[in-house]
Design a protein around this motif. Structure first.
Motif, PDB file in Angstrom:
ATOM      1  N   CYS A 103       0.844  -1.189   0.000  1.00 49.58           N
ATOM      2  CA  CYS A 103       0.000   0.000   0.000  1.00 49.58           C
ATOM      3  C   CYS A 103       0.881   1.242   0.000  1.00 49.58           C
ATOM      4  O   CYS A 103       1.928   1.289   0.647  1.00 49.58           O
ATOM      5  CB  CYS A 103      -0.902   0.032   1.233  1.00 49.58           C
ATOM      6  N   GLU A 104       0.439   2.265  -0.731  1.00 48.88           N
ATOM      7  CA  GLU A 104       1.155   3.525  -0.756  1.00 48.88           C
ATOM      8  C   GLU A 104       0.416   4.523   0.104  1.00 48.88           C
ATOM      9  O   GLU A 104      -0.804   4.514   0.192  1.00 48.88           O
ATOM     10  CB  GLU A 104       1.238   4.047  -2.190  1.00 48.88           C
ATOM     11  N   LYS A 105       1.159   5.431   0.694  1.00 54.08           N
ATOM     12  CA  LYS A 105       0.519   6.460   1.483  1.00 54.08           C
ATOM     13  C   LYS A 105      -0.132   7.466   0.539  1.00 54.08           C
ATOM     14  O   LYS A 105       0.257   7.612  -0.619  1.00 54.08           O
ATOM     15  CB  LYS A 105       1.525   7.158   2.395  1.00 54.08           C
ATOM     16  N   ASP A 106      -1.139   8.169   1.050  1.00 48.54           N
ATOM     17  CA  ASP A 106      -1.797   9.202   0.259  1.00 48.54           C
ATOM     18  C   ASP A 106      -0.854  10.385   0.115  1.00 48.54           C
ATOM     19  O   ASP A 106      -0.274  10.860   1.095  1.00 48.54           O
ATOM     20  CB  ASP A 106      -3.093   9.664   0.935  1.00 48.54           C
ATOM     21  N   ASP A 107      -0.701  10.852  -1.115  1.00 47.75           N
ATOM     22  CA  ASP A 107       0.132  12.016  -1.365  1.00 47.75           C
ATOM     23  C   ASP A 107      -0.750  13.245  -1.448  1.00 47.75           C
ATOM     24  O   ASP A 107      -1.712  13.282  -2.203  1.00 47.75           O
ATOM     25  CB  ASP A 107       0.903  11.853  -2.678  1.00 47.75           C
ATOM     26  N   ILE A 108      -0.408  14.237  -0.679  1.00 45.52           N
ATOM     27  CA  ILE A 108      -1.107  15.507  -0.704  1.00 45.52           C
ATOM     28  C   ILE A 108      -0.090  16.574  -1.061  1.00 45.52           C
ATOM     29  O   ILE A 108       0.976  16.655  -0.449  1.00 45.52           O
ATOM     30  CB  ILE A 108      -1.759  15.818   0.660  1.00 45.52           C
ATOM     31  N   CYS A 109      -0.411  17.371  -2.042  1.00 50.97           N
ATOM     32  CA  CYS A 109       0.503  18.411  -2.488  1.00 50.97           C
ATOM     33  C   CYS A 109       0.449  19.590  -1.528  1.00 50.97           C
ATOM     34  O   CYS A 109      -0.570  20.256  -1.404  1.00 50.97           O
ATOM     35  CB  CYS A 109       0.133  18.859  -3.904  1.00 50.97           C
ATOM     36  N   ILE A 110       1.552  19.848  -0.840  1.00 51.18           N
ATOM     37  CA  ILE A 110       1.641  20.998   0.053  1.00 51.18           C
ATOM     38  C   ILE A 110       2.698  21.985  -0.423  1.00 51.18           C
ATOM     39  O   ILE A 110       2.900  23.017   0.188  1.00 51.18           O
ATOM     40  CB  ILE A 110       1.935  20.566   1.503  1.00 51.18           C
ATOM     41  N   GLU A 111       3.350  21.661  -1.516  1.00 51.59           N
ATOM     42  CA  GLU A 111       4.384  22.538  -2.053  1.00 51.59           C
ATOM     43  C   GLU A 111       3.762  23.559  -2.990  1.00 51.59           C
ATOM     44  O   GLU A 111       2.657  23.399  -3.478  1.00 51.59           O
ATOM     45  CB  GLU A 111       5.425  21.700  -2.789  1.00 51.59           C
ATOM     46  N   ALA A 112       4.505  24.616  -3.247  1.00 46.94           N
ATOM     47  CA  ALA A 112       4.032  25.672  -4.140  1.00 46.94           C
ATOM     48  C   ALA A 112       3.953  25.158  -5.572  1.00 46.94           C
ATOM     49  O   ALA A 112       4.784  24.363  -6.003  1.00 46.94           O
ATOM     50  CB  ALA A 112       4.973  26.863  -4.065  1.00 46.94           C
ATOM     51  N   THR A 113       2.934  25.614  -6.283  1.00 47.11           N
ATOM     52  CA  THR A 113       2.793  25.242  -7.691  1.00 47.11           C
ATOM     53  C   THR A 113       3.001  26.497  -8.547  1.00 47.11           C
ATOM     54  O   THR A 113       3.632  27.447  -8.100  1.00 47.11           O
ATOM     55  CB  THR A 113       1.416  24.607  -7.948  1.00 47.11           C
ATOM     56  N   VAL A 126       8.749  22.598 -14.479  1.00 47.80           N
ATOM     57  CA  VAL A 126       9.653  22.051 -13.477  1.00 47.80           C
ATOM     58  C   VAL A 126       8.898  21.010 -12.667  1.00 47.80           C
ATOM     59  O   VAL A 126       7.790  21.275 -12.185  1.00 47.80           O
ATOM     60  CB  VAL A 126      10.170  23.175 -12.545  1.00 47.80           C
ATOM     61  N   PHE A 127       9.491  19.832 -12.509  1.00 49.89           N
ATOM     62  CA  PHE A 127       8.877  18.781 -11.705  1.00 49.89           C
ATOM     63  C   PHE A 127       8.985  19.148 -10.234  1.00 49.89           C
ATOM     64  O   PHE A 127      10.067  19.415  -9.716  1.00 49.89           O
ATOM     65  CB  PHE A 127       9.562  17.433 -11.965  1.00 49.89           C
ATOM     66  N   VAL A 128       7.834  19.158  -9.535  1.00 48.64           N
ATOM     67  CA  VAL A 128       7.804  19.511  -8.118  1.00 48.64           C
ATOM     68  C   VAL A 128       7.866  18.250  -7.264  1.00 48.64           C
ATOM     69  O   VAL A 128       8.762  18.084  -6.447  1.00 48.64           O
ATOM     70  CB  VAL A 128       6.536  20.333  -7.779  1.00 48.64           C
ATOM     71  N   TYR A 167       3.922  18.956 -12.071  1.00 49.54           N
ATOM     72  CA  TYR A 167       4.797  19.997 -12.589  1.00 49.54           C
ATOM     73  C   TYR A 167       4.237  21.378 -12.282  1.00 49.54           C
ATOM     74  O   TYR A 167       3.040  21.557 -12.127  1.00 49.54           O
ATOM     75  CB  TYR A 167       4.930  19.859 -14.115  1.00 49.54           C
ATOM     76  N   LYS A 168       5.126  22.354 -12.215  1.00 52.27           N
ATOM     77  CA  LYS A 168       4.722  23.750 -12.143  1.00 52.27           C
ATOM     78  C   LYS A 168       5.443  24.481 -13.263  1.00 52.27           C
ATOM     79  O   LYS A 168       6.460  24.014 -13.775  1.00 52.27           O
ATOM     80  CB  LYS A 168       5.031  24.369 -10.785  1.00 52.27           C
ATOM     81  N   THR A 169       4.898  25.605 -13.662  1.00 50.24           N
ATOM     82  CA  THR A 169       5.519  26.407 -14.701  1.00 50.24           C
ATOM     83  C   THR A 169       6.248  27.567 -14.058  1.00 50.24           C
ATOM     84  O   THR A 169       5.691  28.281 -13.218  1.00 50.24           O
ATOM     85  CB  THR A 169       4.462  26.934 -15.691  1.00 50.24           C
ATOM     86  N   VAL A 170       7.501  27.758 -14.452  1.00 47.78           N
ATOM     87  CA  VAL A 170       8.310  28.902 -14.040  1.00 47.78           C
ATOM     88  C   VAL A 170       8.418  29.811 -15.256  1.00 47.78           C
ATOM     89  O   VAL A 170       8.598  29.343 -16.377  1.00 47.78           O
ATOM     90  CB  VAL A 170       9.706  28.443 -13.558  1.00 47.78           C
ATOM     91  N   PHE A 171       8.290  31.112 -15.036  1.00 44.99           N
ATOM     92  CA  PHE A 171       8.347  32.084 -16.123  1.00 44.99           C
ATOM     93  C   PHE A 171       9.717  32.759 -16.098  1.00 44.99           C
ATOM     94  O   PHE A 171      10.072  33.408 -15.113  1.00 44.99           O
ATOM     95  CB  PHE A 171       7.222  33.107 -15.972  1.00 44.99           C
ATOM     96  N   GLU A 172      10.467  32.607 -17.184  1.00 46.95           N
ATOM     97  CA  GLU A 172      11.821  33.155 -17.268  1.00 46.95           C
ATOM     98  C   GLU A 172      11.883  34.246 -18.321  1.00 46.95           C
ATOM     99  O   GLU A 172      11.018  34.335 -19.190  1.00 46.95           O
ATOM    100  CB  GLU A 172      12.807  32.041 -17.613  1.00 46.95           C
ATOM    101  N   ASN A 173      12.937  35.056 -18.264  1.00 49.21           N
ATOM    102  CA  ASN A 173      13.152  36.160 -19.213  1.00 49.21           C
ATOM    103  C   ASN A 173      11.911  37.049 -19.305  1.00 49.21           C
ATOM    104  O   ASN A 173      11.478  37.425 -20.382  1.00 49.21           O
ATOM    105  CB  ASN A 173      13.531  35.617 -20.599  1.00 49.21           C
ATOM    106  N   PHE A 174      11.369  37.374 -18.155  1.00 49.89           N
ATOM    107  CA  PHE A 174      10.132  38.133 -18.058  1.00 49.89           C
ATOM    108  C   PHE A 174      10.361  39.596 -18.440  1.00 49.89           C
ATOM    109  O   PHE A 174      11.259  40.254 -17.929  1.00 49.89           O
ATOM    110  CB  PHE A 174       9.594  38.041 -16.622  1.00 49.89           C
ATOM    111  N   THR A 175       9.544  40.093 -19.368  1.00 48.30           N
ATOM    112  CA  THR A 175       9.568  41.506 -19.766  1.00 48.30           C
ATOM    113  C   THR A 175       8.123  41.976 -19.902  1.00 48.30           C
ATOM    114  O   THR A 175       7.198  41.162 -19.924  1.00 48.30           O
ATOM    115  CB  THR A 175      10.290  41.732 -21.110  1.00 48.30           C
ATOM    116  N   MET A 176       7.951  43.276 -20.023  1.00 47.90           N
ATOM    117  CA  MET A 176       6.609  43.811 -20.231  1.00 47.90           C
ATOM    118  C   MET A 176       6.658  45.080 -21.056  1.00 47.90           C
ATOM    119  O   MET A 176       7.678  45.771 -21.100  1.00 47.90           O
ATOM    120  CB  MET A 176       5.876  44.045 -18.908  1.00 47.90           C
TER     121      MET A 176
END
Length: 149
Positions: free
Chosen positions: A18-28, A103-105, A111-120
Motif C-alpha cells: 500500500c502507498e501512502k496518500d500524497d497531498i501536495c503541500i508545495e508551491a505550484t 519544473v517537476f515539483v 509539474y509547475k511552470t516557471v516564467f523566465e526572461n520576463f519583460t513587459m
C-alpha cells in the motif's frame, strides 16, 4: 494450517504494497504579483482608485476596486499575456512576455511552470513607469513588478 499461512502471507503482502496518500503541500505555478506605488514618492505604496483589470479581452479579474497590490495569472499555453488596466476613465494595455519552463515539483504536485526572461510593455496613460523586480517568476513571496502612477 496452510490456509492460515496463505491468508497471513496475502495480508502481509497487501499491507506492505500500500502507498501512502500524497497531498501536495508545495508551491505550484506562481501568479504575478503587482504592487502599485506613488510616482512622486516611490517608497510609498498607493492604491489605484476604481481599478478594473481585464484579461485578454475576456473576463474582468478585478472590477472597480481600490487596491495597492494585485495578483493575476499568466497564460500557461502562450509566451505572452495581455491585460487591460483601467483606472477611472484611463486605460493602459500591458503585454507580459516570458519563456515558460515546466519544473517537476513532486509526485503528488506534478509539474509547475516557471516564467523566465520576463519583460513587459505598456501604454502610458495612467501608468507612469514600472520596475521588474525579478526576470524569473518562480514563487509568490514578493511583488514581481512595481508600477508607479
Amino acid at each position: 494450517m496452510k490456509k492460515y499461512s496463505l491468508l497471513l502471507f496475502i495480508l502481509i503482502v497487501a499491507l506492505t504494497n500500500c502507498e501512502k496518500d500524497d497531498i501536495c503541500i508545495e508551491a505550484t505555478t506562481p501568479n504575478l504579483i503587482i504592487k502599485f506605488y506613488d510616482t512622486n514618492d516611490p517608497e510609498t505604496s498607493k492604491a489605484v482608485n476604481s481599478l478594473t483589470v481585464t484579461a485578454n479581452e475576456k473576463e474582468d479579474i478585478y472590477t472597480g476596486v481600490s487596491l495597492d497590490s494585485i495578483i493575476i495569472p499568466l497564460n500557461l499555453s502562450e509566451n505572452s499575456t495581455t491585460y487591460k488596466f483601467q483606472s477611472g476613465t484611463k486605460t493602459d494595455t500591458i503585454i507580459f512576455n516570458y519563456d515558460r519552463k515546466d519544473v517537476f515539483v513532486s509526485r503528488s504536485c506534478g509539474y509547475k511552470t516557471v516564467f523566465e526572461n520576463f519583460t513587459m510593455q505598456t501604454t502610458n496613460n495612467w501608468i507612469k513607469s514600472y520596475v521588474i523586480n525579478n526576470s524569473t517568476i518562480e514563487n509568490e513571496t514578493n511583488a514581481h513588478i512595481n508600477i508607479y502612477h
